[in-house]
Write a protein that holds these residues in place. Structure first.
Motif, mmCIF file in Angstrom:
data_model
loop_
_atom_site.group_PDB
_atom_site.id
_atom_site.type_symbol
_atom_site.label_atom_id
_atom_site.label_comp_id
_atom_site.label_asym_id
_atom_site.label_seq_id
_atom_site.Cartn_x
_atom_site.Cartn_y
_atom_site.Cartn_z
ATOM 1 N N PHE A 168 1.647 -5.021 -4.109
ATOM 2 C CA PHE A 168 0.892 -4.673 -2.852
ATOM 3 C C PHE A 168 0.840 -6.048 -1.998
ATOM 4 O O PHE A 168 0.425 -7.040 -2.076
ATOM 5 C CB PHE A 168 -0.607 -4.284 -3.129
ATOM 6 C CG PHE A 168 -1.426 -3.987 -1.973
ATOM 7 C CD1 PHE A 168 -1.166 -2.811 -1.390
ATOM 8 C CD2 PHE A 168 -2.565 -4.673 -1.669
ATOM 9 C CE1 PHE A 168 -2.056 -2.347 -0.389
ATOM 10 C CE2 PHE A 168 -3.364 -4.500 -0.739
ATOM 11 C CZ PHE A 168 -3.076 -3.316 0.032
ATOM 12 N N GLU A 175 -4.502 -0.826 -12.645
ATOM 13 C CA GLU A 175 -5.385 -1.177 -11.247
ATOM 14 C C GLU A 175 -5.206 -0.110 -10.505
ATOM 15 O O GLU A 175 -6.360 -0.062 -9.415
ATOM 16 C CB GLU A 175 -4.607 -2.468 -10.854
ATOM 17 C CG GLU A 175 -5.380 -3.161 -9.774
ATOM 18 C CD GLU A 175 -4.860 -4.596 -9.640
ATOM 19 O OE1 GLU A 175 -5.674 -5.468 -8.850
ATOM 20 O OE2 GLU A 175 -3.754 -4.824 -10.032
ATOM 21 N N CYS A 176 -4.126 0.645 -10.290
ATOM 22 C CA CYS A 176 -4.024 1.592 -9.355
ATOM 23 C C CYS A 176 -4.166 3.115 -9.885
ATOM 24 O O CYS A 176 -3.786 4.064 -9.464
ATOM 25 C CB CYS A 176 -3.132 1.670 -8.400
ATOM 26 S SG CYS A 176 -3.194 0.199 -7.265
ATOM 27 N N ILE A 226 0.233 -5.719 -9.070
ATOM 28 C CA ILE A 226 -0.437 -4.811 -9.689
ATOM 29 C C ILE A 226 -0.506 -4.541 -11.101
ATOM 30 O O ILE A 226 0.653 -4.531 -11.507
ATOM 31 C CB ILE A 226 0.171 -3.371 -9.015
ATOM 32 C CG1 ILE A 226 0.123 -3.337 -7.475
ATOM 33 C CG2 ILE A 226 -0.750 -2.105 -9.453
ATOM 34 C CD1 ILE A 226 -1.459 -3.687 -6.633
ATOM 35 N N SER A 274 -4.825 2.387 -0.934
ATOM 36 C CA SER A 274 -5.515 1.348 -0.515
ATOM 37 C C SER A 274 -5.958 1.660 0.948
ATOM 38 O O SER A 274 -5.516 2.362 1.509
ATOM 39 C CB SER A 274 -4.652 0.091 -0.551
ATOM 40 O OG SER A 274 -3.637 0.303 0.309
ATOM 41 N N PHE A 287 2.742 -0.876 -0.261
ATOM 42 C CA PHE A 287 3.142 -1.112 -1.537
ATOM 43 C C PHE A 287 4.669 -1.148 -1.910
ATOM 44 O O PHE A 287 5.438 -0.640 -1.100
ATOM 45 C CB PHE A 287 2.765 0.258 -2.405
ATOM 46 C CG PHE A 287 1.320 0.211 -2.837
ATOM 47 C CD1 PHE A 287 0.892 -0.484 -3.710
ATOM 48 C CD2 PHE A 287 0.324 0.956 -1.972
ATOM 49 C CE1 PHE A 287 -0.658 -0.781 -4.286
ATOM 50 C CE2 PHE A 287 -1.184 0.956 -2.265
ATOM 51 C CZ PHE A 287 -1.540 0.344 -3.419
ATOM 52 N N HIS A 324 -0.060 4.593 -3.109
ATOM 53 C CA HIS A 324 0.810 3.900 -4.334
ATOM 54 C C HIS A 324 1.840 4.930 -4.547
ATOM 55 O O HIS A 324 1.400 6.315 -4.729
ATOM 56 C CB HIS A 324 -0.104 3.752 -5.299
ATOM 57 C CG HIS A 324 0.565 3.117 -6.529
ATOM 58 N ND1 HIS A 324 1.345 3.525 -7.421
ATOM 59 C CD2 HIS A 324 0.688 1.650 -6.697
ATOM 60 C CE1 HIS A 324 1.658 2.531 -8.252
ATOM 61 N NE2 HIS A 324 1.236 1.486 -7.903
#
Length: 357
Positions: free
Chosen positions: A315, A347-348, A343, A274, A308, A267
């Motif tokens: 994503f 989430e990340c 996203i 990921s 990303f 990211h």
């Protein structure tokens, strides 16, 4: 806060289980399996390399996007990337060449900008001494640096073996070859490897990706493992590997089906990453906390590649045959699509206080 495609999380999502119900399919996907995805570094444009010989360029939007241009290599397209300013798209593949389409100049005719003695597996846009350049990695066991104003390579570097995967971030270039070698380059001195190591994983390398801060890289293999590796020896105590993309075999307690890790993407804002694999799932991870942030349900086929967007808001993942069982197992019924996952704000994001004290 809603993502590009509205709400990115459905009611079925939990703290560790994400949802794919809001994911949107890219319109007019390639006609054969998808090998590589690359977002523009400045906009929501996506290039997609396919075994149908083409790299297609799409503009991503909430309605599934639209095709804007394409590059036809005349042979399977294995890799694609963008120039740092987002004006040029590059495509490389089994025709042993790399081609460039200058979108900024309004060109519709790609030009050949690189050549090797064997298929080009990887192409990346880099900066060397503040000058934009291209680096290509081939099954001819070399990487070549290209000044796009010249027809011959600026430099050719002999690698340990055939190039399987490659990635770059800032001044870091990592090249993964056959026989599990990883060659690490400092682009301030690009003509020779800064380090050569063998992968900490025991089986064939499938993918490699640089950390967002360029201090190291993650490497994935065919045996359902991912390794986190720092470049400098002083950080080696933070190196580790972990199992992923494994499923308990039916009717057993202690046996697992093991799947290839096909793609790793970091990211750009949060530095989390990921993994995606042949089991048809993707997961988001926090390497500093050694923690899985979210896992997602199976998508109905292998995930062959991911990326990303430049701002981390989207994503993209390709649901496509990944060739791990050879051409005999590929068939017209296999799904072939690019999905866009918006996203959500958390989430990340890494876990609070993830760093070791």
């Amino acid at each position: 806060m809603a993502g590009l495609f509205g709400s990115a999380q459905s009611n079925s999502a939990t703290a560790t289980q994400g949802s794919i119900t809001g994911d949107i399919a890219l319109n007019n996907p390639p006609e054969d399996s998808i090998q590589d995805l690359s977002f523009s570094p400045v906009s929501l444009h996506l290039s997609v390399a396919s075994w149908d010989n083409k790299v297609r360029i799409y503009e991503v939007d909430p309605n599934g996007g639209s095709g804007k241009a394409l590059i036809d290599l005349g042979a399977p397209a294995l890799s694609t990337c963008w120039s740092k300013d987002g004006t040029k798209v590059f495509a490389a593949g089994a025709n042993k060449q790399a081609m460039m389409l200058d979108l900024g100049a309004g060109s519709t005719t790609p030009q050949t900008v690189a050549a090797h003695d064997a298929p080009i597996k990887c192409v990346e846009s880099i900066m060397v001494n503040n000058s934009p350049m291209l680096v290509t990695g081939s099954w001819d066991k070399t990487i070549k640096y290209w000044d796009l104003r010249q027809q011959t390579p600026a430099a050719t570097v002999q690698c340990k073996d055939r190039v399987y995967a490659m990635d770059t971030r800032d001044q870091l270039l990592v090249v993964a070859t056959a026989d599990r070698w990883v060659e690490i380059f400092n682009l301030a001195q690009p003509n020779s490897a800064y380090k050569q190591i063998q992968s900490p994983l025991k089986w064939q390398t499938r993918t490699i990706s640089c950390f967002a801060d360029a201090t190291g890289f993650a490497i994935g293999s065919i045996e359902g493992r991912c390794a986190i590796q720092y470049v400098e020896e002083k950080d080696s105590s933070s190196n580790f590997s972990f199992k992923c993309h494994r499923q308990t075999a039916p009717n057993t307690r202690d046996q697992s089906n093991v799947y290839s890790v096909n793609s790793i993407s970091f990211h750009p804002i949060h530095g989390t990453f990921s993994t995606a694999g042949s089991d048809g799932t993707f997961h988001f991870w926090d390497k500093d906390a050694k923690h899985r942030l979210k896992g997602y349900p199976e998508v109905g086929g292998s995930i062959s590649c991911t990326d990303f967007s430049h701002d981390g808001s989207v994503f993209a993942y390709a649901v496509s045959y990944d060739w791990h069982q050879g051409y005999q197992q590929n068939n017209p019924q296999y799904p072939n699509k690019v999905m866009l996952h918006s996203i959500a704000p958390d989430e990340c994001k890494p876990r609070p206080n993830a760093k070791k004290r």
